[in-house]
Design a protein around this motif. Sequence first.
Motif, short mmCIF file in Angstrom:
data_model
loop_
_atom_site.label_atom_id
_atom_site.label_comp_id
_atom_site.label_asym_id
_atom_site.label_seq_id
_atom_site.Cartn_x
_atom_site.Cartn_y
_atom_site.Cartn_z
N ASP A 274 13.92 -4.80 -32.29
CA ASP A 274 12.52 -4.48 -31.99
C ASP A 274 12.41 -3.86 -30.60
N GLY A 275 13.55 -3.37 -30.08
CA GLY A 275 13.57 -2.74 -28.78
C GLY A 275 14.99 -2.34 -28.43
N PRO A 276 15.22 -1.75 -27.26
CA PRO A 276 16.56 -1.32 -26.86
C PRO A 276 17.53 -2.49 -26.76
N ALA A 277 18.80 -2.22 -27.04
CA ALA A 277 19.83 -3.26 -26.97
C ALA A 277 21.19 -2.61 -26.78
N ASP A 278 22.17 -3.42 -26.44
CA ASP A 278 23.54 -2.96 -26.26
C ASP A 278 24.47 -3.69 -27.21
N PHE A 279 25.50 -2.97 -27.67
CA PHE A 279 26.49 -3.54 -28.59
C PHE A 279 27.88 -3.37 -28.00
N MET A 280 28.57 -4.49 -27.81
CA MET A 280 29.96 -4.46 -27.41
C MET A 280 30.81 -4.47 -28.67
N LEU A 281 31.52 -3.37 -28.91
CA LEU A 281 32.36 -3.29 -30.10
C LEU A 281 33.66 -4.06 -29.85
N GLU A 282 33.92 -5.03 -30.72
CA GLU A 282 35.18 -5.76 -30.66
C GLU A 282 36.04 -5.23 -31.80
N ALA A 283 36.72 -4.13 -31.51
CA ALA A 283 37.52 -3.41 -32.49
C ALA A 283 38.86 -3.06 -31.87
N LYS A 284 39.89 -3.06 -32.67
CA LYS A 284 41.24 -2.83 -32.14
C LYS A 284 41.42 -1.42 -31.59
N GLN A 285 40.61 -0.49 -32.05
CA GLN A 285 40.74 0.89 -31.57
C GLN A 285 39.88 1.17 -30.33
N LYS A 286 39.31 0.12 -29.76
CA LYS A 286 38.66 0.20 -28.44
C LYS A 286 37.69 1.39 -28.32
N ASP A 287 37.94 2.27 -27.34
CA ASP A 287 37.03 3.39 -27.11
C ASP A 287 36.98 4.35 -28.30
N ARG A 288 38.06 4.43 -29.04
CA ARG A 288 38.07 5.30 -30.21
C ARG A 288 37.07 4.81 -31.26
N ALA A 289 36.87 3.50 -31.32
CA ALA A 289 35.87 2.96 -32.25
C ALA A 289 34.46 3.38 -31.84
N VAL A 290 34.21 3.46 -30.53
CA VAL A 290 32.91 3.93 -30.04
C VAL A 290 32.69 5.37 -30.48
N PHE A 291 33.69 6.21 -30.25
CA PHE A 291 33.54 7.62 -30.61
C PHE A 291 33.36 7.79 -32.12
N ALA A 292 34.05 6.96 -32.92
CA ALA A 292 33.92 7.06 -34.37
C ALA A 292 32.51 6.71 -34.84
N LEU A 293 31.93 5.65 -34.27
CA LEU A 293 30.57 5.27 -34.65
C LEU A 293 29.57 6.33 -34.20
N ARG A 294 29.80 6.91 -33.04
CA ARG A 294 28.92 7.98 -32.57
C ARG A 294 28.96 9.16 -33.55
N ARG A 295 30.15 9.52 -34.00
CA ARG A 295 30.28 10.64 -34.94
C ARG A 295 29.53 10.34 -36.23
N ASP A 296 29.65 9.10 -36.70
CA ASP A 296 28.96 8.71 -37.93
C ASP A 296 27.44 8.83 -37.75
N ALA A 297 26.95 8.32 -36.62
CA ALA A 297 25.51 8.38 -36.36
C ALA A 297 25.04 9.83 -36.24
N GLY A 298 25.85 10.66 -35.59
CA GLY A 298 25.49 12.07 -35.44
C GLY A 298 25.48 12.78 -36.77
N ALA A 299 26.46 12.48 -37.64
CA ALA A 299 26.52 13.12 -38.95
C ALA A 299 25.33 12.70 -39.81
N ARG A 300 24.93 11.44 -39.70
CA ARG A 300 23.82 10.95 -40.52
C ARG A 300 22.49 11.53 -40.05
#
Length: 311
Positions: A274-300
């Motif tokens: 219901d407002g701004p928030a932050d998400f810490m990704l706990e994924a083995k691919q670290k920063d690459r996981a951030v970039f992957a989710l960004r690409r997905d959001a951009g594509a959608r």
Amino acid sequence: MEGLSTYRLGYVAQSLTLGVSASHTCRLATATPRRLEALAAQNLEELEQLLRFNAEHGIQVFRIGSSLIPFGSHPVNTLPWWKTFEGTFATLAHIARRSRQRLSLHPSPAGASLSSRHQRVRDAAIAELRYSARVLDMLEAGPECRVVIHVGGAAPSRPEALDAAHRVLDALPEDLRQRLTIEHDDKVWSAREVLPLAREHGVPMVGDNLHNAVLPSEPPMSVAELVREAAATWRALDLRPKFHLASQQEGGRPGAHSDFVDPADLRAMVSALDGPADFMLEAKQKDRAVFALRRDAGARRSPKAQGARAS
């Protein structure tokens, strides 16, 4: 949505793109003052690389490894590292502040238990919290930048363990309380059990979607309820909520993190905001996981993707 500042994504400690972690340490038997100072210098140099990388790529949520200063809370480290590296920390603080990075630390559960019946264990937890808070203070981090800890074990009984955690938090100095956030876990304490502890002591709770799935509350708590209730503990302090986000590793033990985060897991949490928030990704691919989710959001969001869905 990220472009609209609804949420921000971050990663833990290590950039696989850069190949640095700022978490070099050594065995206790080899922890001489000279060795510890050299490792701390190396870690701080790598942390500067990480913070500059984050700034360059618009990543504003980052967890620093707890070994930034090796054995920082252990008696073996007698170095006045906060004086030795004062100038270095000032440089790091400038980078982080200029790029608005939200920083955190997360000691291992073994090193920061609030619920132990053993005084030495509780003392060690306070020492770890004090060290971690000092790192954030040296980095001139704002009040939203916190040290994440779990409650701990449940011995000798759940009521006694919970009482021990209450007593530790009651006695906590205010400067440390203002650096603390509590997280439920996937083995002992559910979200519905940790929420009252956080509320009573005026500290925020980090909601974790995977922990909530592996160790459900009684009665079960939906992802939407978890997001809503955890966010309220941050907003009560006028702070932007922060969550941990992870996906289950296929074929792994319950609670094992996957290489990347399933976009559906992100969407489930974002849809409840219901407002701004932050998400810490706990994924083995670290920063690459951030970039992957960004690409997905951009594509959608892209007109091409929207047109493809419409067809």
